[in-house]
Design an enzyme around this catalytic site. Sequence first.
Site, short mmCIF file in Angstrom:
data_model
loop_
_atom_site.label_atom_id
_atom_site.label_comp_id
_atom_site.label_asym_id
_atom_site.label_seq_id
_atom_site.Cartn_x
_atom_site.Cartn_y
_atom_site.Cartn_z
N HIS A 76 123.04 87.55 44.41
CA HIS A 76 124.27 87.47 44.09
C HIS A 76 124.25 87.18 42.59
O HIS A 76 124.98 87.80 41.69
CB HIS A 76 125.33 86.47 44.82
CG HIS A 76 126.83 86.67 44.47
ND1 HIS A 76 127.42 88.15 44.43
CD2 HIS A 76 127.84 86.10 44.08
CE1 HIS A 76 128.42 87.96 44.30
NE2 HIS A 76 128.91 86.53 43.86
N CYS A 89 134.18 89.16 46.23
CA CYS A 89 132.71 89.56 45.91
C CYS A 89 132.06 90.21 46.88
O CYS A 89 131.06 91.03 46.53
CB CYS A 89 132.30 88.74 44.73
SG CYS A 89 133.00 87.80 43.74
N HIS A 125 129.28 91.79 36.45
CA HIS A 125 129.75 91.41 37.95
C HIS A 125 130.90 92.51 38.49
O HIS A 125 132.00 92.34 37.74
CB HIS A 125 130.12 90.13 38.13
CG HIS A 125 130.64 89.43 39.34
ND1 HIS A 125 130.45 90.18 40.66
CD2 HIS A 125 130.78 88.25 39.93
CE1 HIS A 125 130.53 89.66 41.90
NE2 HIS A 125 130.89 88.45 41.37
#
Length: 399
Positions: free
Chosen positions: A294, A164, A328
């Site tokens: 995040h 990520c 995401h």
Amino acid sequence: MMEDGLAITHYTLTSAFGRGLAAQRAGLMSGRSMLVPHTLADGTACMIGQVAGLEEVVMPAALTRYDCRNNRLARFALDADGFAQAVGATARRVGAWRIGVVIGTSTSGIAATEAAYRAPVFQGPGALPVDFPYRETHNVFSCADFVRRYLGVKGPALVVSTACSSSAKAFATGARLIASGVCQAVVVGGVDSLCDTTLYGFHALNLLSRTHPRPFDADRDGIAIGEAAGFALLAPTGDCGESRGLRLVATGDSADAYHMTAPHPEARGARAALEATLTSAGWRPDTVDYVHLHGTGTAHNDAAEDLALMRVGLGAVPASSTKGAIGHTLGAAGMCGVVLTAEAMAAGFLPGTVATRLPDPRFRSRLLLSGESGAIRRALVNTFGFGGSNCCLALAWRP
């Protein structure tokens, strides 16, 4: 990094919000979620953030072997907001050999391999079709190779694949290429597309939300996978005649290597990345106007991020996550954070955290539930990946 940082002279993003900057700003300010329902083959219900129109994208004749969903998504984004033309103009000025390409991705074009394994032509157990273009599609370098060929730039090209944090670390790598004198400008990108490997992988980890991702919510139950492609052109300030606009002021990396998927319970890696960024930027925590979280919507990630913010002194800074709106996007998450924050800066708008209604009472950081007017001159973008691979970026806006 220089006090003035690096100029981000041009940027673009395509996500579930739509194609290009106008769609990103409109989606960001609307406070709506663009996630849609999806059902896995085993009947599991989840949500995804899908980019419309990729099926109609046609690759250039000279690059047909690069045809896969991930590279189609990259082309879709490169052609938006005049980005490819801006890179071309820079190449004519400084030389194509002086422009590098750094792309962040996690799965590259793995969907093409998934399709190849399902091909009706039987090659034997686990065999791929003999004409399958693995190097140009699934190979992790595929997207960077496609982008440099499509743009006609000839400097160093590489891929960062750190889950990520990939495209945030791509910014850090691009900044180092410029600081070292290897490149005069760098195209930084983040591209990740939907694929079964990702969906079933997160399902196996019990991390997919069965309803809707709600970052930092007391009832959060996981993530929604999205897809996105975004690009930014980095150059020394003044090099491209830019005296205003977006700056990359500093970057901060860490790797705590605590666990393959879980963050450190004391948020050591996240905290180290935040502290490194603030130190490099020369910023005090109370001078930061906004933090793009995040904020995945999982139990452990949100808890670790909240703890890191508090321990670094950022708990009172307005913060929000956009993953409840577009999902995401994994390797593209850092790029999404940069571009969405830039659009918020330009609009004088503090984004809310879509779908979150009841913040976890154990968290103490200042979460924005809904959008509100407000100037952002200094912002941080957090990305915390699997394996404890973390990166934070410091952005400044000069109106």
